[in-house]
Enzyme design. Structure first.
Site, mmCIF file in Angstrom:
data_model
loop_
_atom_site.group_PDB
_atom_site.id
_atom_site.type_symbol
_atom_site.label_atom_id
_atom_site.label_comp_id
_atom_site.label_asym_id
_atom_site.label_seq_id
_atom_site.Cartn_x
_atom_site.Cartn_y
_atom_site.Cartn_z
ATOM 1 N N ASP A 195 17.275 -106.283 72.386
ATOM 2 C CA ASP A 195 17.974 -106.115 71.117
ATOM 3 C C ASP A 195 17.031 -106.395 69.951
ATOM 4 O OD1 ASP A 195 20.272 -105.670 72.581
ATOM 5 O OD2 ASP A 195 20.940 -107.757 72.436
HETATM 6 N N1 URA Z 1 20.716 -109.334 76.972
HETATM 7 C C1 URA Z 1 21.075 -109.269 75.670
HETATM 8 O O1 URA Z 1 22.197 -109.582 75.307
HETATM 9 N N2 URA Z 1 20.160 -108.815 74.793
HETATM 10 C C2 URA Z 1 18.902 -108.491 75.120
HETATM 11 O O2 URA Z 1 18.111 -108.120 74.256
HETATM 12 C C3 URA Z 1 18.541 -108.574 76.475
HETATM 13 C C4 URA Z 1 19.464 -108.999 77.385
#
Ligand code: URA
Length: 239
Positions: A103
């Site tokens: 993310d």
């Molecule tokens: N899980 C999440 O919620 N975000 C990420 O970036 C990776 C795994």
């Protein structure tokens, strides 16, 4: 591969610059001068040299990056900087792409490569490659949460996750904050955040520490990257 592409990907300049270079008759394939940029070569078999020096060409490139927040792990984005924008020109010539996504507000280990086969293996839902995350979470994580994660938890879209290893690193009862490490074996959208939500907690900081056998190099500052070693590549291929 076309010879001009091979030369450009080896860092000798743009296609146009490479064509000019070829006209000066310094490029040889198997000992013969070649001036036609369209000529096809087999990088593994043909001996290409420039000015008498053998060409240093690697078909595949592999990097590990310590992804910072605010950067998108995609190849292009209209609004934000992408992880590819963090690469030196020389390192983007062979068009590496991120292996999976983190993310925008997640930090940590991201692999970049142009090896499609390895990417596929690492991301295949059938392979269950371990991903280890460190997170700061609002709320007090309990042993009951650890047990629930061992069985897998049900997300907001009713998907029941695979079993996951949740480890409590520290608890601050006063500030209602927990630090955890979590190993998951799949890669659903916002998976760590949604798993914590399923037990009533909110992730406020997330960092990936490892993927399969590959650990984030703690010497890598946020936003920097390095080539994988031969040993790391070998281990990843076996993962
Ligand atoms: N899980 C999440 O919620 N975000 C990420 O970036 C990776 C795994």
């Amino acid at each position: 591969m076309r010879l001009d592409k091979l030369l450009a990907h080896s860092g000798l300049g743009t296609r146009k610059e490479v064509k000019k270079l070829m006209k000066t008759k310094i490029v040889k394939v198997n000992g013969e001068v070649v001036t036609d940029p369209k000529v096809h070569v087999e990088p593994d078999q043909d001996q290409v040299s420039v000015g008498g020096e053998p060409l240093d060409y690697q078909e595949f490139v592999y990097f590990m990056m310590n992804k910072p927040q605010g950067v998108i792990s995609a190849t292009e984005d209209l609004m934000h900087e992408t992880v590819l924008d963090l690469l030196e020109m020389q390192d983007s010539l062979q068009e590496p792409h991120p292996v999976g996504r983190l993310d925008i507000d997640t930090e940590g280990l991201l692999i970049l490569t142009n090896d499609g086969k390895l990417t596929h293996r690492l991301l295949s839902p059938k392979k269950h490659v371990d991903k280890l995350y460190y997170a700061k979470v609002e709320g007090v994580v309990t042993e009951a949460d650890v047990d629930a994660f061992k069985e897998g938890v049900t997300l907001d879209d009713d998907y029941h996750t695979l079993p996951a290893d949740l480890e409590i690193v520290s608890i601050d009862e006063e500030r209602q904050l927990s630090e955890i490490r979590l190993t998951i074996r799949e890669g659903k959208f916002h998976q760590v955040k949604r798993m914590m939500q399923s037990v009533g907690k909110e992730v406020v900081y997330l960092k990936r520490l490892s993927m399969g056998p590959l650990e984030l190099d703690d010497k890598l500052e946020l936003g920097t990257y390095r080539e994988l070693t031969k040993e790391e590549i070998r281990q990843l291929k076996e993962a």
